[in-house]
Motif scaffolding. Structure first.
Motif, mmCIF file in Angstrom:
data_model
loop_
_atom_site.group_PDB
_atom_site.id
_atom_site.type_symbol
_atom_site.label_atom_id
_atom_site.label_comp_id
_atom_site.label_asym_id
_atom_site.label_seq_id
_atom_site.Cartn_x
_atom_site.Cartn_y
_atom_site.Cartn_z
ATOM 1 N N LEU A 15 0.842 -1.195 0.000
ATOM 2 C CA LEU A 15 0.000 0.000 0.000
ATOM 3 C C LEU A 15 0.876 1.243 0.000
ATOM 4 N N SER A 16 0.408 2.299 -0.641
ATOM 5 C CA SER A 16 1.181 3.541 -0.673
ATOM 6 C C SER A 16 1.141 4.216 0.692
ATOM 7 N N GLN A 17 2.164 4.986 0.971
ATOM 8 C CA GLN A 17 2.228 5.684 2.254
ATOM 9 C C GLN A 17 1.183 6.799 2.300
ATOM 10 N N PRO A 18 0.518 6.990 3.427
ATOM 11 C CA PRO A 18 -0.469 8.075 3.539
ATOM 12 C C PRO A 18 0.204 9.432 3.467
ATOM 13 N N ALA A 19 -0.404 10.336 2.736
ATOM 14 C CA ALA A 19 0.126 11.694 2.619
ATOM 15 C C ALA A 19 -0.625 12.670 3.517
ATOM 16 N N THR A 20 -1.836 12.318 3.923
ATOM 17 C CA THR A 20 -2.648 13.155 4.808
ATOM 18 C C THR A 20 -3.284 12.265 5.868
ATOM 19 N N LEU A 21 -3.818 12.901 6.910
ATOM 20 C CA LEU A 21 -4.511 12.130 7.933
ATOM 21 C C LEU A 21 -5.708 11.386 7.352
ATOM 22 N N GLY A 22 -6.362 11.993 6.398
ATOM 23 C CA GLY A 22 -7.509 11.334 5.769
ATOM 24 C C GLY A 22 -7.134 10.039 5.077
ATOM 25 N N ASP A 23 -5.889 9.972 4.583
ATOM 26 C CA ASP A 23 -5.451 8.752 3.898
ATOM 27 C C ASP A 23 -5.357 7.561 4.846
ATOM 28 N N LEU A 24 -5.301 7.827 6.165
ATOM 29 C CA LEU A 24 -5.208 6.722 7.127
ATOM 30 C C LEU A 24 -6.407 5.794 7.038
ATOM 31 N N ARG A 25 -7.541 6.325 6.579
ATOM 32 C CA ARG A 25 -8.753 5.513 6.524
ATOM 33 C C ARG A 25 -8.616 4.342 5.553
ATOM 34 N N ALA A 26 -7.690 4.455 4.609
ATOM 35 C CA ALA A 26 -7.490 3.379 3.639
ATOM 36 C C ALA A 26 -6.488 2.343 4.132
ATOM 37 N N HIS A 27 -6.020 2.497 5.369
ATOM 38 C CA HIS A 27 -4.982 1.616 5.890
ATOM 39 C C HIS A 27 -5.481 0.846 7.111
ATOM 40 N N ALA A 28 -4.890 -0.317 7.311
ATOM 41 C CA ALA A 28 -5.124 -1.065 8.546
ATOM 42 C C ALA A 28 -4.475 -0.321 9.702
ATOM 43 N N GLN A 29 -5.201 -0.193 10.797
ATOM 44 C CA GLN A 29 -4.726 0.569 11.954
ATOM 45 C C GLN A 29 -4.696 -0.349 13.176
ATOM 46 N N SER A 47 -1.104 -5.006 24.935
ATOM 47 C CA SER A 47 0.256 -4.602 25.301
ATOM 48 C C SER A 47 0.893 -3.857 24.134
ATOM 49 N N MET A 48 1.702 -2.855 24.467
ATOM 50 C CA MET A 48 2.352 -2.054 23.437
ATOM 51 C C MET A 48 3.373 -2.871 22.658
ATOM 52 N N SER A 49 4.025 -3.816 23.328
ATOM 53 C CA SER A 49 5.004 -4.644 22.628
ATOM 54 C C SER A 49 4.319 -5.504 21.571
ATOM 55 N N ALA A 50 3.079 -5.939 21.843
ATOM 56 C CA ALA A 50 2.333 -6.720 20.855
ATOM 57 C C ALA A 50 1.949 -5.847 19.660
ATOM 58 N N VAL A 51 1.564 -4.603 19.908
ATOM 59 C CA VAL A 51 1.266 -3.679 18.818
ATOM 60 C C VAL A 51 2.502 -3.502 17.948
ATOM 61 N N CYS A 52 3.652 -3.341 18.585
ATOM 62 C CA CYS A 52 4.902 -3.175 17.854
ATOM 63 C C CYS A 52 5.217 -4.417 17.021
ATOM 64 N N SER A 53 5.030 -5.575 17.600
ATOM 65 C CA SER A 53 5.297 -6.826 16.880
ATOM 66 C C SER A 53 4.390 -6.952 15.649
ATOM 67 N N ALA A 54 3.118 -6.580 15.801
ATOM 68 C CA ALA A 54 2.187 -6.648 14.674
ATOM 69 C C ALA A 54 2.585 -5.662 13.577
ATOM 70 N N ALA A 55 3.038 -4.477 13.986
ATOM 71 C CA ALA A 55 3.492 -3.502 12.992
ATOM 72 C C ALA A 55 4.720 -4.018 12.251
ATOM 73 N N LEU A 56 5.668 -4.605 12.968
ATOM 74 C CA LEU A 56 6.872 -5.156 12.336
ATOM 75 C C LEU A 56 6.514 -6.309 11.393
ATOM 76 N N ALA A 57 5.458 -7.035 11.717
ATOM 77 C CA ALA A 57 5.044 -8.164 10.879
ATOM 78 C C ALA A 57 4.236 -7.728 9.665
ATOM 79 N N GLY A 58 3.989 -6.419 9.529
ATOM 80 C CA GLY A 58 3.331 -5.911 8.334
ATOM 81 C C GLY A 58 1.827 -5.899 8.371
ATOM 82 N N TYR A 59 1.225 -5.854 9.573
ATOM 83 C CA TYR A 59 -0.235 -5.924 9.675
ATOM 84 C C TYR A 59 -0.918 -4.554 9.712
ATOM 85 N N GLY A 60 -0.165 -3.472 9.645
ATOM 86 C CA GLY A 60 -0.811 -2.165 9.614
ATOM 87 C C GLY A 60 0.047 -1.072 10.205
#
Length: 322
Positions: free
Chosen positions: A179-193, A226-239
């Motif tokens: 997915l392309s990187q968001p350029a505005t806050l509105g673009d976040l809606r197209a991404h997994a969060q 847990s914040m470490s789990a959020v970090c792990s999910a981000a590193l694994a490419g989930y959003g």
């Protein structure tokens, strides 16, 4: 200016009031009874006030003496505290230092700053307590607490601001291959969060739009307690996740995570060092606080301008076949 005679007179007066007589006061001070009595008499003569009602058997304070006694006790306490501070500063840190901190922040940031102190000063022992609950410093025997956000009531506590926890919006390089990187806050809606759960609710992201601070509620299909789990999910490419820079600094530097929308990063939560109010701070506590203050040069507490982070909005090289 207080000369030696005046100070000795005040000490003799306070001791006599506490002992209830000149004889016991003299014994406690290591002086003769006549020396204590004369010192108090000179004090009364100089003040032109009778401080004690004397009989052959009793010694009691007059109303003026009671007021003067309260003032003198405070003066002597302040003097003792000043002397203790100077003495403490000349001593090496020693004894057991008990520090409470939130689990992840304590393990990842606080502990690495304080552990080297035990090598520098062999007489210093360190005890780290990691808990999401706030520890009662008075009843828990804890010297220092590190708190993120509100430091709590200040009646019996001293709180010093260590710095601001800086937050980063980021996702993995692999994620931005798809997915392309968001350029505005509105673009976040197209991404997994990716969301952080606290007390059963997703915590809002702290963001900034122009001059306005906003709380962005992530549309989080994936939530973690847990914040470490959020970090792990981000590193694994989930959003995309919002994480503190002290946690992901190495991943940003290596390119495993890529920061986006740096100009929209909101003000992070303040980080405080909290300890019980005391007349003279133990040297071990002073050294610990000074060490944590000095460590704020770490990038985990520094705001990068968009051009200052080499991984901000950079092009991401995708793996073959993606």
């Amino acid at each position: 200016m207080i000369n030696t005679d005046r100070l000795n007179g005040i000490r003799a007066f306070v001791q006599a009031a506490q002992a209830g007589g000149f004889s016991l006061a003299a014994e406690q001070l290591g002086l003769s009874r006549s020396t204590v009595g004369k010192a108090v008499a000179r004090l009364e003569a100089r003040l032109q006030v009778t401080l004690f009602l004397r009989t052959t058997r009793t010694l009691s304070l007059t109303s003026e003496g009671r007021q003067f006694y309260q003032d003198c006790v405070q003066i002597l306490a302040n003097l003792d505290a000043a002397e203790n501070r100077l003495t403490t500063q000349a001593q090496q840190p020693s004894g057991r230092l008990r520090v409470a901190a939130p689990p992840l922040f304590g393990e990842k940031w606080v502990m690495p700053q304080l552990l080297p102190l035990t090598r520098r000063w062999p007489g210093l022992a360190l005890e780290m307590l990691f808990s999401v609950k706030r520890i009662d410093l008075a009843s828990g025997g804890t010297d220092l607490a590190i708190r993120i956000g509100d430091p709590g009531p200040h009646n019996d506590l001293t709180a010093r601001l260590l710095g601001q926890q800086r937050l980063v919006l980021c996702a993995s390089a692999d994620y931005f291959c798809r997915l392309s990187q968001p350029a505005t806050l509105g673009d976040l809606r197209a991404h997994a969060q990716l969301g952080l759960l606290e007390r059963g609710r997703s915590q809002p992201w702290l963001l900034r739009s122009g001059d306005e601070d906003i709380h962005w509620q992530p549309a989080d299909r994936l939530r973690f307690s847990s914040m470490s789990a959020v970090c792990s999910a981000a590193l694994a490419g989930y959003g995309i996740a919002q994480l503190p820079r002290w946690l992901v600094g190495d991943d940003l530097a290596s390119g495993r995570l890529v920061e986006v929308l740096a100009e929209s990063a909101g003000e992070g939560l303040p980080v405080y060092a909290v300890w019980l109010k005391t007349a003279a701070m133990p040297q071990r506590l002073r050294v610990a606080i000074d060490t944590l203050m000095a460590a704020l040069s770490d990038t985990g507490f520094r705001v990068y301008p968009p051009s200052g982070n080499p991984n901000h909005n950079k092009s991401v090289a995708c793996r073959n076949g993606e």
